[in-house]
Design a protein around this motif. Sequence first.
Motif, PDB file in Angstrom:
ATOM      1  N   THR A 186       0.828  -1.205   0.000  1.00 19.02           N
ATOM      2  CA  THR A 186       0.000   0.000   0.000  1.00 19.02           C
ATOM      3  C   THR A 186       0.861   1.253   0.000  1.00 19.02           C
ATOM      4  OG1 THR A 186      -1.714  -1.175   1.230  1.00 19.02           O
ATOM      5  CG2 THR A 186      -1.834   1.224   1.210  1.00 19.02           C
ATOM      6  N   GLY A 187       1.913   1.253   0.821  1.00 19.54           N
ATOM      7  CA  GLY A 187       2.817   2.398   0.833  1.00 19.54           C
ATOM      8  C   GLY A 187       3.441   2.639  -0.526  1.00 19.54           C
ATOM      9  N   GLN A 188       3.876   1.580  -1.193  1.00 16.45           N
ATOM     10  CA  GLN A 188       4.458   1.705  -2.527  1.00 16.45           C
ATOM     11  C   GLN A 188       3.421   2.199  -3.532  1.00 16.45           C
ATOM     12  OE1 GLN A 188       7.415   1.522  -3.741  1.00 16.45           O
ATOM     13  NE2 GLN A 188       7.231   1.024  -5.919  1.00 16.45           N
ATOM     14  N   LEU A 189       2.198   1.708  -3.410  1.00 14.68           N
ATOM     15  CA  LEU A 189       1.139   2.098  -4.343  1.00 14.68           C
ATOM     16  C   LEU A 189       0.842   3.592  -4.231  1.00 14.68           C
ATOM     17  CD1 LEU A 189      -0.856   0.918  -6.416  1.00 14.68           C
ATOM     18  CD2 LEU A 189      -2.453   0.532  -4.545  1.00 14.68           C
ATOM     19  N   VAL A 190       0.757   4.103  -3.016  1.00 20.49           N
ATOM     20  CA  VAL A 190       0.419   5.515  -2.800  1.00 20.49           C
ATOM     21  C   VAL A 190       1.582   6.419  -3.210  1.00 20.49           C
ATOM     22  CG1 VAL A 190      -0.138   7.232  -1.045  1.00 20.49           C
ATOM     23  CG2 VAL A 190      -1.228   4.998  -0.978  1.00 20.49           C
ATOM     24  N   ALA A 191       2.810   6.066  -2.811  1.00 27.10           N
ATOM     25  CA  ALA A 191       3.969   6.879  -3.194  1.00 27.10           C
ATOM     26  C   ALA A 191       4.137   6.899  -4.706  1.00 27.10           C
ATOM     27  CB  ALA A 191       5.229   6.332  -2.522  1.00 27.10           C
ATOM     28  N   HIS A 192       3.913   5.766  -5.345  1.00 29.14           N
ATOM     29  CA  HIS A 192       4.006   5.704  -6.805  1.00 29.14           C
ATOM     30  C   HIS A 192       2.930   6.552  -7.462  1.00 29.14           C
ATOM     31  CE1 HIS A 192       2.993   3.906 -10.774  1.00 29.14           C
ATOM     32  NE2 HIS A 192       4.292   3.976 -10.921  1.00 29.14           N
ATOM     33  N   ALA A 193       1.734   6.601  -6.890  1.00 27.49           N
ATOM     34  CA  ALA A 193       0.652   7.397  -7.466  1.00 27.49           C
ATOM     35  C   ALA A 193       1.028   8.878  -7.508  1.00 27.49           C
ATOM     36  CB  ALA A 193      -0.627   7.199  -6.656  1.00 27.49           C
ATOM     37  N   ALA A 194       1.544   9.391  -6.406  1.00 33.15           N
ATOM     38  CA  ALA A 194       1.952  10.798  -6.382  1.00 33.15           C
ATOM     39  C   ALA A 194       3.099  11.051  -7.354  1.00 33.15           C
ATOM     40  CB  ALA A 194       2.362  11.194  -4.965  1.00 33.15           C
ATOM     41  N   THR A 195       4.066  10.162  -7.350  1.00 33.87           N
ATOM     42  CA  THR A 195       5.245  10.334  -8.197  1.00 33.87           C
ATOM     43  C   THR A 195       4.904  10.255  -9.670  1.00 33.87           C
ATOM     44  OG1 THR A 195       6.635   9.380  -6.466  1.00 33.87           O
ATOM     45  CG2 THR A 195       7.543   9.426  -8.691  1.00 33.87           C
ATOM     46  N   LYS A 196       4.113   9.257 -10.041  1.00 33.65           N
ATOM     47  CA  LYS A 196       3.835   9.062 -11.459  1.00 33.65           C
ATOM     48  C   LYS A 196       2.880  10.113 -12.008  1.00 33.65           C
ATOM     49  CE  LYS A 196       5.779   6.564 -13.226  1.00 33.65           C
ATOM     50  NZ  LYS A 196       5.703   5.159 -13.450  1.00 33.65           N
ATOM     51  N   SER A 197       1.919  10.580 -11.213  1.00 35.87           N
ATOM     52  CA  SER A 197       1.055  11.659 -11.697  1.00 35.87           C
ATOM     53  C   SER A 197       1.886  12.920 -11.937  1.00 35.87           C
ATOM     54  CB  SER A 197      -0.077  11.929 -10.709  1.00 35.87           C
ATOM     55  OG  SER A 197       0.425  12.232  -9.419  1.00 35.87           O
ATOM     56  N   PRO A 257      16.341  11.114   0.308  1.00 37.55           N
ATOM     57  CA  PRO A 257      15.404  10.551   1.298  1.00 37.55           C
ATOM     58  C   PRO A 257      13.977  10.518   0.782  1.00 37.55           C
ATOM     59  CG  PRO A 257      15.708  12.877   1.739  1.00 37.55           C
ATOM     60  CD  PRO A 257      16.483  12.576   0.469  1.00 37.55           C
ATOM     61  N   LEU A 258      13.786  10.433  -0.531  1.00 38.86           N
ATOM     62  CA  LEU A 258      12.460  10.576  -1.137  1.00 38.86           C
ATOM     63  C   LEU A 258      11.615   9.315  -0.928  1.00 38.86           C
ATOM     64  CD1 LEU A 258      13.718  12.352  -4.361  1.00 38.86           C
ATOM     65  CD2 LEU A 258      12.884  13.400  -2.255  1.00 38.86           C
ATOM     66  N   SER A 259      10.331   9.438  -1.224  1.00 42.22           N
ATOM     67  CA  SER A 259       9.337   8.473  -0.731  1.00 42.22           C
ATOM     68  C   SER A 259       9.584   7.032  -1.157  1.00 42.22           C
ATOM     69  CB  SER A 259       7.940   8.900  -1.181  1.00 42.22           C
ATOM     70  OG  SER A 259       7.855   8.922  -2.602  1.00 42.22           O
ATOM     71  N   ALA A 298       4.388  15.635  -2.219  1.00 41.77           N
ATOM     72  CA  ALA A 298       3.875  14.307  -1.870  1.00 41.77           C
ATOM     73  C   ALA A 298       4.866  13.221  -2.274  1.00 41.77           C
ATOM     74  CB  ALA A 298       2.530  14.076  -2.547  1.00 41.77           C
ATOM     75  N   ALA A 299       5.455  13.358  -3.474  1.00 38.69           N
ATOM     76  CA  ALA A 299       6.435  12.366  -3.936  1.00 38.69           C
ATOM     77  C   ALA A 299       7.656  12.327  -3.025  1.00 38.69           C
ATOM     78  CB  ALA A 299       6.861  12.685  -5.369  1.00 38.69           C
ATOM     79  N   ALA A 300       7.967  13.449  -2.418  1.00 39.00           N
ATOM     80  CA  ALA A 300       9.127  13.491  -1.536  1.00 39.00           C
ATOM     81  C   ALA A 300       8.835  12.915  -0.158  1.00 39.00           C
ATOM     82  CB  ALA A 300       9.610  14.937  -1.392  1.00 39.00           C
ATOM     83  N   LEU A 301       7.614  13.111   0.346  1.00 41.22           N
ATOM     84  CA  LEU A 301       7.347  12.862   1.763  1.00 41.22           C
ATOM     85  C   LEU A 301       6.510  11.631   2.074  1.00 41.22           C
ATOM     86  CD1 LEU A 301       6.562  16.557   2.802  1.00 41.22           C
ATOM     87  CD2 LEU A 301       8.699  15.308   3.138  1.00 41.22           C
ATOM     88  N   LEU A 302       5.813  11.071   1.093  1.00 41.87           N
ATOM     89  CA  LEU A 302       4.835  10.027   1.402  1.00 41.87           C
ATOM     90  C   LEU A 302       5.442   8.712   1.878  1.00 41.87           C
ATOM     91  CD1 LEU A 302       2.020  10.453  -1.273  1.00 41.87           C
ATOM     92  CD2 LEU A 302       1.850  10.745   1.200  1.00 41.87           C
ATOM     93  N   GLY A 303       6.729   8.573   1.815  1.00 41.68           N
ATOM     94  CA  GLY A 303       7.344   7.336   2.287  1.00 41.68           C
ATOM     95  C   GLY A 303       7.547   7.284   3.787  1.00 41.68           C
ATOM     96  N   ILE A 304       7.180   8.356   4.480  1.00 43.72           N
ATOM     97  CA  ILE A 304       7.489   8.427   5.909  1.00 43.72           C
ATOM     98  C   ILE A 304       6.868   7.283   6.705  1.00 43.72           C
ATOM     99  CG2 ILE A 304       5.509   9.916   6.441  1.00 43.72           C
ATOM    100  CD1 ILE A 304       7.331  11.414   8.407  1.00 43.72           C
ATOM    101  N   GLY A 305       5.702   6.797   6.238  1.00 47.34           N
ATOM    102  CA  GLY A 305       5.041   5.708   6.959  1.00 47.34           C
ATOM    103  C   GLY A 305       5.796   4.394   6.920  1.00 47.34           C
ATOM    104  N   GLY A 306       6.756   4.270   5.996  1.00 55.18           N
ATOM    105  CA  GLY A 306       7.511   3.029   5.909  1.00 55.18           C
ATOM    106  C   GLY A 306       8.799   3.016   6.698  1.00 55.18           C
ATOM    107  N   LEU A 307       9.146   4.140   7.316  1.00 58.23           N
ATOM    108  CA  LEU A 307      10.364   4.163   8.127  1.00 58.23           C
ATOM    109  C   LEU A 307      10.225   3.224   9.316  1.00 58.23           C
ATOM    110  CD1 LEU A 307      11.118   8.006   8.105  1.00 58.23           C
ATOM    111  CD2 LEU A 307      12.427   6.202   6.960  1.00 58.23           C
ATOM    112  N   PRO A 308      11.322   2.662   9.780  1.00 56.13           N
ATOM    113  CA  PRO A 308      11.241   1.680  10.874  1.00 56.13           C
ATOM    114  C   PRO A 308      10.452   2.158  12.082  1.00 56.13           C
ATOM    115  CG  PRO A 308      13.446   1.697   9.930  1.00 56.13           C
ATOM    116  CD  PRO A 308      12.704   2.809   9.262  1.00 56.13           C
ATOM    117  N   VAL A 309      10.547   3.451  12.429  1.00 48.18           N
ATOM    118  CA  VAL A 309       9.878   3.935  13.644  1.00 48.18           C
ATOM    119  C   VAL A 309       8.366   4.067  13.466  1.00 48.18           C
ATOM    120  CG1 VAL A 309      11.888   5.132  14.530  1.00 48.18           C
ATOM    121  CG2 VAL A 309      10.385   6.305  12.923  1.00 48.18           C
TER     122      VAL A 309
END
Length: 531
Positions: free
Chosen positions: A312-323, A370-372, A438-449
């Motif tokens: 899901t994280g990959q799907l959402v980050a890809h959506a922002a990036t690809k649009s 450090p992008l998404s 969004a493409a830069a920041l949406l990966g934050i949910g996947g960080l270990p913490v």
Amino acid sequence: MTLWLLIALPLVTGAALLVTGRPAGRVAPAVGVGAAGLTLVLAVFAAVTRPEVSAPLLAGLRIGLAVDGLSAVMVLTVAVVLVAVLVFAAGEFGAAESRARFHGLMLVFAGAMLVTVTARDLVVLLMAWEVMGACSYALIGFWWREDHRVDSGAIAFLTTRAADLGLYLAAGAAVAGGVASLTLAGLPAAAGGWRDVVVAGVVLAAAGKSAQLPFSFWLSRAMDGPSPVSALLHSATMVAAGAYLLIRLEPLLAATTWAPTVVAWLGVVTALVLGAIAVVQRDLKQVLAASTCSQLGFVVLAAGAGGPAAGTGQLVAHAATKSLLFLGAGAWLVGLGTKDLRRLDGAARRYPLLGIVFTVGALALAGVPPLSIWVTKDAVLATALADSPALYVAGLAAALVSGVYVGRVLAIVWKPAGAAPERLNRLLLWPLPVLAAAAALLGIGGLPVLAERFSRLVGGPAVPAPTWSELAASGLIAVAGVVAAASWKRSFREIGVLADWLHLERVARAAVARPVGRLAVVLARFDDRVV
């Protein structure tokens, strides 16, 4: 009530624009953007309140719609991208275009995706699935006076339509297996071998919709549609729908002995092979199309490896990036009149703002820290590593290839430029900084913490989060791919089989389309002369 409004607003507004046609052309952009904006407001409200509705349909079946954690993420993604794309389209399409038809189709397209991600049974899902397919055909062939565009729409429609038969197979097998209500949650309870048939049908339909191998070629043809269509289709609708379905039905995949392995390898092989295809393309939109297949391969890999949250994280980050990237390519097409990489030398220097935001999206696509997508892709790879080291190694190879095709494109568009052309319409540029953020920041949910919290939100099982060392390794691999490709002085050699997408369309014509056509002729003659 919120959920009904969320779904009805784009569908009804889009249908009204389609029925009204040219008389509504002048107001269509304002109506389309306004409806998209209200849809976003409703999506935020639905994501917070998590509404659920159920209504009787027929023969004991019920319409089931609900917003849970996974749906909340997806409805927000669809709504945000819809607003950005329609604002861009308002600046791209002139008065001579069929603006009411375009905005109407886009709203119906997005509305069908909203139904797809909130559906809780196969009946509703199938209806929305079919509407998306029909809209994609109409939008890819939007400029219908040009035969090759109409042909491309037909090929895309027929290819995905053939794979869509898998959902009908799955529905029939579910009924035969005792899942009378056809709820998605009840599919794993299908009896005996029927469950395997259900899974096979779902995987077939999802692979076709998300352009995974061997169906990937239809996405190349989809590039004949307008740039806003590509941006919406590749990011938050249609192509995302198949990957979403596999994430949603991950428990069904896990209930079989074979499906997780098949799906995981299907995803990682597509990620690697389509990445290689992206490297040798000469058309910018073709590079982005192949990269869509590749990046969604990581989502499919996550579904097979048992990591729906990572997918899901990959799907959402890809959506922002690809649009962002497709709208950037569309802006260059408007300003420079080309999408041929050989004629885009210095395009980023000629339009500095556009060049900067496009570069942010491109580096995110490559997985550069450090992008998404650096984070979301690594979350997928961590899931793969827990499942199979071989999957992890193949995934890292695909990540390296991502860096190569991005580095090649950036090296071209940042070459020294000639004179700056005329300024672009501001509406073409307004959505891009938002999407870049969004493409830069949406990966934050996947960080270990934060990975555990995001996993709970989506509702999937707990999976290993990527370690900081794994993140560092994949980041270095991505940077190495970008730098190596950008530093390569020679032109990339166009390898025929890769440049032509493995000749997949030719194979489909020879192995499927022609035999079916000949069979149809024989049956028609039999019907006319004998029956």
